[in-house]
Design a protein around this motif. Structure first.
Motif, PDB file in Angstrom:
ATOM      1  N   PRO A  54       0.796  -1.226   0.000  1.00  0.00           N
ATOM      2  CA  PRO A  54       0.000   0.000   0.000  1.00  0.00           C
ATOM      3  C   PRO A  54       0.832   1.282   0.000  1.00  0.00           C
ATOM      4  N   ALA A  63      -1.891  -2.710  -5.898  1.00  0.00           N
ATOM      5  CA  ALA A  63      -1.617  -2.737  -4.465  1.00  0.00           C
ATOM      6  C   ALA A  63      -2.740  -3.494  -3.781  1.00  0.00           C
ATOM      7  N   GLY A 100      -4.679  -2.254   2.603  1.00  0.00           N
ATOM      8  CA  GLY A 100      -5.120  -0.895   2.821  1.00  0.00           C
ATOM      9  C   GLY A 100      -6.637  -0.850   2.949  1.00  0.00           C
ATOM     10  N   TYR A 148      -2.801   5.295  -0.312  1.00  0.00           N
ATOM     11  CA  TYR A 148      -1.785   4.564  -1.066  1.00  0.00           C
ATOM     12  C   TYR A 148      -0.653   5.487  -1.470  1.00  0.00           C
ATOM     13  N   TRP A 180       0.432   7.107  -6.323  1.00  0.00           N
ATOM     14  CA  TRP A 180      -0.947   7.432  -5.987  1.00  0.00           C
ATOM     15  C   TRP A 180      -1.164   8.881  -5.528  1.00  0.00           C
TER      16      TRP A 180
END
Length: 376
Positions: free
Chosen positions: A81, A200, A203, A248, A252
């Motif tokens: 994440p 990913a 998270g 993230y 991101w």
């Protein structure tokens, strides 16, 4: 000179456009109707086209435009994440070694390429039109349209999507079922370092990923458990996606900075559909999402739809007689390929929903993609 056989294609998405192009190339008379006045020319954010989709697009004669318009890549990255890259896996070239493993592109751009090819084929096109009733006999199908006009066809191909009204009209009871997941998607500028799909896991979302769609653009998405859509007002879409995405790292933060306009954010549930028994009733046959749909965990939705069009066109143009046996052969040829993809796509999501930590996701993906390398 004999009169060419006539076909009505209901729906102008990828499957409907592809089958229209192929049948027109063989000299058949094709009418294509599309419910949307704009032919879906601006709908959607991005799409990942794997090699088996590219193989069909090459057969349609549009591969060069797709290649110019999209972004080709050959691997997928798995990240934590926080953005730390944990593993990079080369993708299998399911379309053959002479095509990229994957091409990401803006979905409206792909639709425009297909629209141009359909128009160039000489098919008769009617936008903002739906098929209302189908009356069949041994010789063909009489169709009544929503504008009060009608037509007579040797075959009707229903490519009108997941909520197909044609499927219902001909008495096929199968309906899409939610899998329990939902996805937020947006098109955004591409950070310079994004050169492949990165995923990913963990998270606040099950998956946070992105895919480059051109030298300057990408589409980004986050996957979570589905929620009551009525409880999420459209004006809050950007806030909801940004709330998930800001957890993230890596690229991101730059992507999240562009999640500002709720009108540019799409929210959709994942659905599963696999019509069993046959995909036709009489002289009306289903292709694409009207017959099957799966979560995008393997990025195979558009590819399977394009393959349907290719296989059905091969069978229709190679047969002297269009009968129940031919349409049954189409179903049997496709179901053996489609079923494993639908089941694998759903299973991957199920493992995530159930929190199964030792699931063999890489093995299931590898087995499925290896199967797709074979010609459909």
């Amino acid at each position: 000179m004999s009169t060419p056989r006539t076909v009505l294609v209901v729906g102008g998405g990828a499957a409907g456009s592809a089958v229209t192009i192929l049948l027109r190339r063989a000299g058949l008379a094709v009418d294509l109707i599309e419910a949307k006045d704009d032919w879906n020319a601006t709908a959607g954010s991005g799409i990942t086209l794997q090699g088996n989709a590219l193989r069909v697009l090459r057969e349609l004669g549009v591969w060069e435009r797709v290649e110019e318009s999209g972004y080709g890549f050959g691997s997928v990255g798995i990240t934590a994440p926080d953005g730390t890259v944990l593993h990079v896996q080369d993708d299998l070239r399911t379309g053959g070694d002479d095509l990229p493993a994957s091409v990401g592109m803006q979905r409206p751009r792909l639709q425009r390429i297909l629209i141009d090819a359909v128009r160039a084929s000489g098919a008769r096109i009617r936008l903002g039109t739906r098929a209302e009733t189908f009356e069949q006999d041994a010789g063909g199908v009489s169709v009544r349209f929503t504008d009060g006009t009608g037509g007579r066809y040797d075959l009707v191909i229903a490519a009108d999507g997941l909520g197909s009204t044609t499927r219902t009209a001909i008495g096929i009871p199968d309906r899409p079922e939610p899998t329990g997941m939902a996805i937020w998607r947006i098109a955004a500028p591409r950070p310079t370092g994004v050169v492949r799909t990165d995923l990913a896991y963990g998270g606040p979302a099950y998956i946070a990923g992105y895919c480059p769609t051109s030298d300057t653009t990408l589409y980004a998405y986050v996957v979570e458990a589905n929620r009551d859509r009525a409880s999420i007002p459209p004006e809050s879409y950007a806030d909801e996606m940004r709330r998930l995405a800001r957890a993230y790292g890596g690229h991101w933060p730059e992507i999240t900075g562009h999640i500002t306009d709720p009108a540019q954010v799409n929210y959709a549930w994942f659905d599963r559909l696999l019509v069993e028994g046959s995909w036709h009733r009489g002289r009306v046959v289903l292709i694409g999402d009207a017959a099957h749909c799966c979560p995008p965990t393997l990025a195979q939705g558009a590819a399977l739809s394009l393959e349907d069009a290719w296989v059905l066109a091969q069978l229709l143009t190679g047969a002297d007689h269009w009968d129940d046996a031919l349409l049954r052969a189409y179903y049997e040829r496709r179901i053996a390929r489609v079923r494993p993809v639908v089941e694998a796509s759903v299973q991957i999501g199920r493992w995530q929903l159930d929190g199964v930590r030792d699931a063999d996701v890489p093995g299931l993906m590898a087995r499925t993609m290896t199967m797709l390398r074979e010609l459909p």
